[in-house]
Structures are given as C-alpha cells and as structure tokens.
Write a protein that holds these residues in place. Structure first.
Motif, PDB file in Angstrom:
ATOM      1  N   SER A 171      -9.652  -2.425  16.881  1.00  0.00           N
ATOM      2  CA  SER A 171      -9.950  -1.530  15.821  1.00  0.00           C
ATOM      3  C   SER A 171      -9.142  -0.706  15.211  1.00  0.00           C
ATOM      4  N   GLU A 172      -7.969  -0.322  16.623  1.00  0.00           N
ATOM      5  CA  GLU A 172      -6.804   0.656  16.043  1.00  0.00           C
ATOM      6  C   GLU A 172      -5.785  -0.049  15.125  1.00  0.00           C
ATOM      7  N   LEU A 173      -5.585  -1.335  15.550  1.00  0.00           N
ATOM      8  CA  LEU A 173      -4.821  -2.190  14.450  1.00  0.00           C
ATOM      9  C   LEU A 173      -5.033  -2.264  13.229  1.00  0.00           C
ATOM     10  N   LYS A 174      -6.569  -2.576  13.068  1.00  0.00           N
ATOM     11  CA  LYS A 174      -7.114  -2.671  11.993  1.00  0.00           C
ATOM     12  C   LYS A 174      -7.191  -1.544  11.058  1.00  0.00           C
ATOM     13  N   ARG A 175      -7.552  -0.343  11.561  1.00  0.00           N
ATOM     14  CA  ARG A 175      -7.418   0.869  11.061  1.00  0.00           C
ATOM     15  C   ARG A 175      -6.060   1.515  10.784  1.00  0.00           C
ATOM     16  N   ALA A 176      -5.085   0.903  11.323  1.00  0.00           N
ATOM     17  CA  ALA A 176      -3.534   1.123  11.281  1.00  0.00           C
ATOM     18  C   ALA A 176      -3.237   0.407   9.997  1.00  0.00           C
ATOM     19  N   GLY A 177      -4.134  -0.666   9.589  1.00  0.00           N
ATOM     20  CA  GLY A 177      -3.749  -1.298   8.056  1.00  0.00           C
ATOM     21  C   GLY A 177      -3.498  -2.885   8.266  1.00  0.00           C
ATOM     22  N   TYR A 178      -3.853  -3.424   9.434  1.00  0.00           N
ATOM     23  CA  TYR A 178      -3.124  -4.593   9.765  1.00  0.00           C
ATOM     24  C   TYR A 178      -4.309  -5.371  10.292  1.00  0.00           C
ATOM     25  N   ASP A 179      -4.530  -6.722   9.531  1.00  0.00           N
ATOM     26  CA  ASP A 179      -5.480  -7.844  10.405  1.00  0.00           C
ATOM     27  C   ASP A 179      -4.758  -8.408  11.450  1.00  0.00           C
ATOM     28  N   ALA A 180      -3.352  -8.573  11.363  1.00  0.00           N
ATOM     29  CA  ALA A 180      -2.834  -9.166  12.441  1.00  0.00           C
ATOM     30  C   ALA A 180      -1.097  -8.927  12.356  1.00  0.00           C
ATOM     31  N   CYS A 181      -0.661  -8.875  13.631  1.00  0.00           N
ATOM     32  CA  CYS A 181       0.842  -8.603  13.885  1.00  0.00           C
ATOM     33  C   CYS A 181       1.335  -9.981  14.479  1.00  0.00           C
ATOM     34  N   ILE A 182       2.411 -10.563  13.798  1.00  0.00           N
ATOM     35  CA  ILE A 182       3.042 -11.713  14.357  1.00  0.00           C
ATOM     36  C   ILE A 182       4.363 -11.098  14.637  1.00  0.00           C
ATOM     37  N   VAL A 183       4.739 -11.491  15.996  1.00  0.00           N
ATOM     38  CA  VAL A 183       5.767 -11.122  16.743  1.00  0.00           C
ATOM     39  C   VAL A 183       6.766 -12.239  16.791  1.00  0.00           C
ATOM     40  N   GLU A 184       7.877 -12.499  16.514  1.00  0.00           N
ATOM     41  CA  GLU A 184       9.013 -13.579  16.577  1.00  0.00           C
ATOM     42  C   GLU A 184      10.054 -13.192  17.205  1.00  0.00           C
ATOM     43  N   GLY A 185      10.795 -14.042  17.664  1.00  0.00           N
ATOM     44  CA  GLY A 185      12.446 -13.842  18.050  1.00  0.00           C
ATOM     45  C   GLY A 185      12.126 -13.144  19.608  1.00  0.00           C
ATOM     46  N   LYS A 186      13.314 -12.699  19.783  1.00  0.00           N
ATOM     47  CA  LYS A 186      13.495 -11.886  21.101  1.00  0.00           C
ATOM     48  C   LYS A 186      14.606 -10.741  20.906  1.00  0.00           C
ATOM     49  N   ALA A 187      13.973  -9.788  21.529  1.00  0.00           N
ATOM     50  CA  ALA A 187      14.819  -8.567  21.437  1.00  0.00           C
ATOM     51  C   ALA A 187      15.957  -8.393  22.301  1.00  0.00           C
ATOM     52  N   SER A 188      17.058  -7.867  22.086  1.00  0.00           N
ATOM     53  CA  SER A 188      18.374  -7.937  23.113  1.00  0.00           C
ATOM     54  C   SER A 188      18.113  -7.035  24.228  1.00  0.00           C
ATOM     55  N   THR A 189      17.346  -6.015  24.137  1.00  0.00           N
ATOM     56  CA  THR A 189      17.173  -5.238  25.189  1.00  0.00           C
ATOM     57  C   THR A 189      15.431  -4.447  25.040  1.00  0.00           C
TER      58      THR A 189
END
Ligand code: SF4
Length: 397
Positions: A100-118
C-alpha cells in the motif's frame, strides 16, 4: 487511470540511476495484478540463460489495482525475479503494508536492476526516490534493520522490506522480510536482493489510491466486513490462526509428516492452532483494514530453547508443518524458535523445514552421517538438533 498510480520506478544499481516510466494500461488489462505484470516484465526484459544471482537478473516489487485502497486484504505485495532456487520464474507474496505504501508513494512497481558496488537501501517517499548507504546495516538481522531504517528516515510509519544475513550470504532460499515477521518467502528472492547489495527498500506514501467509484467500493468493503464478522471459518481463523486446520488435515491423511512419508502424525494435537492459543500464544496481529487477526505472536522471555523474540511474530501453519510434523517434532516451543530464527536471518520457513526433513531422512538412512553434519545427530523428532542445524544453514556454515 483508476486503480493504478500509472508509474513504474526503474532503479539501476550499477549506474545508480533512477527513472520513472509510464505504466502501459493495456498490459495491466492483459496481465492481472502484480504477479501478472511482473511475469510480463520479466518475460520481456530478461535474456534466456541469465544467472539468477548475477547483475543481469531483475528484482521487481509490485502492487495490484486494489493496493492502497480500503479493501481488506489489499495490503499484500508481490516480488518477482528469476529464482536462484529453481532457475525458473520466481514469485513471492507478502502481507503487511509495504505494498500500500509503495502504491501511495506513487508507483505500481519498482524494477531493480544491476548490482550496487557497496550495500545500499532504496528510500521512496511520495515520488522522491534516493539510494542511500547501507554499510552499517550489512550483517544485521531483519528486526534491528527495520528499526534502524525507520529511525534513519525519521518516519515510524514507513514500511520496510529487507533482507537479513541469509540473503546477504546468498542462501538460495533466503526471503525478503517486511515488518519483521511477514515474508515474501518463496523462491529465494532474498538471495537475489543480496546479490545486488540491496539491503532494503523503504516506502512511505500519503497519496490516496484513485478508485472509479468510492461509494460502491465502500459498499463492497461493508459486505466483506459483515461476511468476516459472521462467518465461523473466519472467526476460527482469527482465534486459532492458519494452523487451526491441523486436526482436519491430520484426519484427512494430508498433514505433511516425516518428510512426506506419512500424512498423519501422532503428535498433531500438540502442534495445532488450538493448542497454541491455549498455551504459548501471547497475542494476535492483523494487516491494516483486515478484520481477521490471524497472525500469531509468541513472546517468551525464557524457554528450554532460549528466549523467543516476539518482534518476529509466531509460527503459522506452513512453518508448523515444516518444523513440526514433517520432522516428527510435537512441541510448539522449538517450532516457534525456528520461526524466530528464520525471520531474523531472513529465510523461507517452508524451504528451511522441508530441506531439514530431507536431511533427517538422509541421516536416518545412513546416506549422511555426523561427519557431514558437523557432529549434529540429525534424528527424527530432535528439536535441539534441528535448531542447531538451522542456525548453521542460515549462516551458510
Ligand atoms: S491479516 Fe491475514 S487475512 Fe488479513 S490481510 Fe493480513 S494476511 Fe490477509
């Protein structure tokens, strides 16, 4: 577009880039809910043969058209990615209010790609999105991680979806924990999150979800709440939790027992929801707007197996079957200790218990011995052996 925020968030951890994309209305009609949309995005965007724990895999958090509305049960969210456990489509579903929070924050979905260095975490608040350092959270159990993140973002109403040490160590059945005791449990997506050096996603949204006909929806909500109030099945679910059905499953011969060698268990009544309610249950919890307080809470300052930390909830049916009848353990105390360990480290209780059952059968048949188990005699019904092996498993020792 009623029912949807209309936007997808795409975060590339390698490039540290964040961008918004419009949601395709036609796709949402063809592929229903978070699961459908997630399957479609993965199908479109993943190359064949991608390593599930490589940066090419994608981890997608999704909501559906009901998320963020007043409907009971709408708070669940979906996570998808290629599973490191099966090498196939991986999907997990979780309660709590993160969706619910993600939707109310403005997004139907969040796609995470790649890899953070840290190690990093993602902070999403009402359309403002940033990647922040999570170095000091790495190695932390899910409970303290949740507390630390809410304190850091300065909002106790933010919702956290995070991994524990098991996800960081790429345990193939690591899960994503939200609210300390709710799990996007299946298919090892916590390991995918760990492989990306992503410790958590934190969401907070204050924009109400748009619905086409609020009055009509209110009528549906009233109808559902009435049903829940007057339905004996729902009342039993509130009283005894999902494990209230254990005696029935046992009578039907379909209670998973002794690594599925049997379907009924002599000790079934000692692991039932009714027994739990009459003995060690210390409270119940329910998701926002849901009239069925079926989530269990077990908090013990002391037990023969050490304290059981109530912040990690209490065991539900699947956990009780996996660490109980499947291992011939007829004591709810070590089963709830196993639940606490799994939620704190962030591993799926179902996979953890069923793998334990398989190992106990291997031990019973002499296929593995104490040489393989670091000295643990993995005998049927031995709760101490189960807990010792579980700790090792969660730490990949
Ligand atoms: S409390 Fe249980 S039934 Fe109600 S929404 Fe949460 S998970 Fe679903």
């Amino acid at each position: 577009m009623n029912g949807f925020a209309g936007k997808i968030l795409r975060v590339n951890l390698t490039e540290r880039s964040i961008r918004e994309e419009p949601l395709d209305a036609e796709v949402t009609r063809q592929f229903i809910g978070g699961r459908g949309l997630g399957a479609r995005i993965l199908f479109d965007e993943l190359e064949a043969g991608v390593d599930p724990l490589g940066p090419e895999n994608k981890l997608i958090f999704l909501t559906g058209p009901a998320s963020g509305t007043m409907l009971p049960g709408q708070t669940r969210f979906i996570v998808v990615g290629k599973s490191p456990l099966t090498g196939y489509f991986g999907e997990a579903n979780c309660s709590g209010s993160f969706g619910s929070e993600l939707k109310r924050a403005g997004y139907d979905a969040c796609i995470v790609e790649g890899k953070a260095s840290t190690p990093v975490y993602l902070w999403i608040k009402d359309g403002a999105v940033e990647l922040r350092d999570a170095g000091k959270l790495w190695g932390m159990a899910t409970g303290p991680t949740d507390d630390a993140l809410k304190a850091e973002v300065g909002d106790p109403n933010a919702w956290v979806a995070c991994i524990g040490p098991a996800g960081e160590k790429l345990v193939k059945f690591a899960c994503i924990i939200s609210d300390k005791h709710r799990a996007a449990g299946r298919t090892g997506l916590g390991a995918v999150m760990g492989s990306k050096n992503l410790k958590a996603v934190v969401a907070r949204g204050t924009r109400p979800a748009q619905v086409a006909n609020p009055d009509r929806l209110r009528g549906v909500v009233r109808f559902l709440l009435d049903q829940a109030k007057n339905n004996p099945g729902q009342q039993n679910l509130g009283k005894y939790g999902t494990s209230g059905g254990i005696p029935t499953l046992n009578a039907q011969g379909i209670l998973p027992t002794k690594n599925f060698q049997a379907g009924d268990f002599a000790g079934f009544s000692k692991i039932s929801g009714e027994h739990m309610a009459n003995t060690i249950l210390t409270g119940t919890i329910h998701c926002q707007g849901c009239p069925v307080p079926h989530d269990r809470l077990v908090d013990m300052k002391d037990s023969p197996y050490g304290p059981i930390d109530g912040q990690y909830g209490g065991a539900e049916y699947e956990t009780i079957a996996a660490f109980g009848s499947l291992l011939l353990i007829d004591d709810l105390v070590p089963i709830n200790k196993a639940n606490e360990i799994c939620n704190a480290y962030g591993v799926d209780t179902i996979s953890a218990g069923t793998i334990m059952a398989w190992a106990m059968e291997c031990f019973d048949r002499g296929i593995i011995t104490e040489k393989d188990t670091d000295g643990i005699a993995l005998k049927w019904g031995d709760a101490r052996a189960m807990l010792a092996m579980l700790e090792k498993t969660c730490r990949r020792r």
